[in-house]
Structures are given as structure tokens and as C-alpha cells.
Design an enzyme around this catalytic site. Structure first.
Site, short mmCIF file in Angstrom:
data_model
loop_
_atom_site.label_atom_id
_atom_site.label_comp_id
_atom_site.label_asym_id
_atom_site.label_seq_id
_atom_site.Cartn_x
_atom_site.Cartn_y
_atom_site.Cartn_z
N CYS A 25 -39.14 19.09 -16.14
CA CYS A 25 -39.54 19.81 -14.93
C CYS A 25 -38.83 19.31 -13.69
O CYS A 25 -39.11 19.76 -12.59
CB CYS A 25 -41.05 19.72 -14.73
SG CYS A 25 -41.65 18.04 -14.53
N GLY A 26 -37.89 18.39 -13.82
CA GLY A 26 -37.18 17.90 -12.66
C GLY A 26 -37.97 16.82 -11.93
O GLY A 26 -39.13 16.57 -12.21
#
Length: 284
Positions: free
Chosen positions: A115-116
Site C-alpha cells: 500500500c505504499g
């Protein structure tokens, strides 16, 4: 080299009857990707198409954009202390003149997270490194019929050879806007399956994939939307739900994002200008 499937003993219980039998499972092994001899990332994957996976991963990270920028990819001999080659470590060499990114701990964390580091940082990273901005014009030549979209999940499932034996693999496929299957790859990780189809396209000199639809078997995460954008793919369709950040990225970049694609039902979250919608339906 590791196999795609492995056999394990299982106790089977059916209506109270107990028996033992061998079961076919998806193989899962780590793959370390090195860049110029330096460790870059580790991903858990199903063995097979490892060079394509590494190439596709580097496309999504903005390192590679064409086959000319890639010198070679090799398995690292002596990957263990006793010199045995596990076929679980690959080293990517860039062509002369292609800049090697700064490999830092922060970059490694970002590239291996699903998800970064955070929403804003992730969106900014994609916006500044995408090589091929998507056409956001209402008059874009990329147009796909709803009936064509509706047929993609069944065509994807029919092409999943290993899934039929194990029931445990994700898949990603590239289609033309007319619904012709161009390539399909399977992997225990949905992001790896996408990297494999993108990497094969890079090796064949077909990037950007500006006239293709990417169909995935699971949900549409931010990471998958990012990979589509970085490969120049204008349409991403998934059989399950997108994440909020995937929708934000699609709206930001002009990506057409379709979720819950099941039969003739689907939700369009962004980029509806590429779908052949009637004026009335589009305005409801």
C-alpha cells in the site's frame, strides 16, 4: 529450479468420513531481486517467469521503460554458502547509460509494501515517474464495449491452467480492447502476476501497453493500479473491489478502473470516458 506445484499429504474429511490423500498445492518461494549486484527487493512468488517478474517490477518502479534499457537478467550462482544455486536470486543489469536509482532502505520498504508508505507519497511518486501519461481526453481512441468487458473474467478463468489444479493462484491477463487475449500469467501474489505480464511485454518491446486492458482475478489495490499506470495501460478491470487509494490514483492519472466485474454487472470507479456508455446511462 522450483516447480509451480508441489504435493503434500492431507487428511480429507467428507460427511464424517476420514481419509488421507496427496493434494496439489501452489509452490511459494522467495525471489530476491538485485540491481547491479545490490539487493533491491524480496517478494514471495510462484517459481516461473522470474526474469519477466523482475523486469516488470522495475517497470513499475520507473527504472525500465524499454527492452533497450535492459542489458540482461541472470540467476545468481552460489546463492547459498555451499555454492548451490537456489534459482531464487536474480540480478538485473541495466544497459550502458541507463541511470541506476539510489537503492536505500526507504526505497526498499516502499517497493515491497502493498500500500505504499502513505497515500500522498505514493500518489506523488507515480505522478512524477510515469513515462507515458494516460490520455484523459473524452475523445480518446481507446474505447471498449461493455459486452467485451463482461466476457473477460470467463476468458481469464479459462486460461488459468494451474488454478484448475490447485485453486490457489491469482492471475493477470492482457487483452485487446476487442477482447483478444494477449498474455496471461499466474502467481501466488497478484502483484507478481501483473509484473510477469508487464515484464514479458517489455522483453518483447511492446511497451507502452496503451491499447490494452489489464484484467486481474482478485481485488484492485493501489499497487496494481500503479503498475498499470507505469506500463501505460489505460484500463484496469478486477473481479473484486478496489481500494480507496486505487480509486484516487485512477482519478489522478486518468486510468479507467472497473471493479466487481461479474457477468454483466460491474462498477466503474474512474475513467468512464473509455467505456461505450449511452449518454442516459452515463448521466444517471
Amino acid at each position: 529450479m522450483g516447480r509451480v506445484t508441489e504435493r503434500r499429504r492431507v487428511i480429507r474429511i467428507r460427511d464424517g468420513a476420514v481419509s488421507t490423500r496427496p493434494d496439489t498445492l501452489v509452490a511459494e518461494e522467495p525471489l530476491e531481486i538485485r540491481l547491479g549486484g545490490k539487493p533491491l527487493a524480496i517478494t514471495m512468488r510462484t517459481p516461473g517467469d522470474d526474469f519477466a517478474l523482475a523486469a516488470g517490477f522495475l517497470v513499475s518502479e520507473g527504472v525500465l521503460a524499454s527492452a533497450d534499457e535492459l542489458a540482461n537478467i541472470v540467476y545468481c550462482a552460489g546463492a547459498t554458502e555451499d555454492g548451490f544455486n537456489t534459482y531464487n536470486v536474480v540480478d538485473v543489469r541495466l544497459a550502458d547509460g541507463v541511470p541506476v536509482p539510489d537503492i536505500t532502505l526507504e526505497r526498499n520498504v516502499y517497493t515491497t509494501s502493498s500500500c505504499g508508505l502513505c497515500g500522498k507519497a505514493s500518489l506523488d511518486a507515480v505522478r512524477t515517474t510515469a513515462r507515458w501519461p494516460l490520455d484523459t481526453s473524452p475523445d480518446t481512441p481507446v474505447r471498449i464495449e461493455l459486452a467485451t468487458l463482461a466476457a473477460l473474467p470467463d476468458r481469464l478463468r479459462a486460461a488459468q491452467r494451474v488454478f484448475e489444479r490447485t485453486g490457489g493462484l491469482h492471475a493477470a491477463a492482457l487483452f485487446t480492447t476487442d477482447g483478444e487475449l494477449l498474455d496471461v500469467r499466474e502467481d501466488v501474489g497478484r502483484h507478481n502476476a501483473v509484473d510477469k505480464v508487464v515484464g514479458r511485454a517489455l522483453q518483447q518491446g511492446r511497451l507502452p501497453l496503451s491499447s490494452c486492458v489489464l484484467m486481474v482475478s482478485g481485488r484492485a489495490s493501489f499497487e496494481l493500479a500503479q503498475k498499470a499506470v507505469m506500463a501505460g495501460i489505460p484500463v484496469l478491470a478486477a473481479v473484486s473491489a478496489p481500494s480507496s487509494l486505487a480509486v484516487d490514483l485512477a482519478a489522478e492519472t486518468g486510468l479507467t478502473l472497473v471493479g466487481f466485474l461479474r457477468g454483466t454487472s460491474m462498477n466503474v470507479y474512474a475513467g468512464e470516458h473509455r467505456l461505450a456508455l449511452s449518454a442516459a446511462a452515463a448521466s444517471d
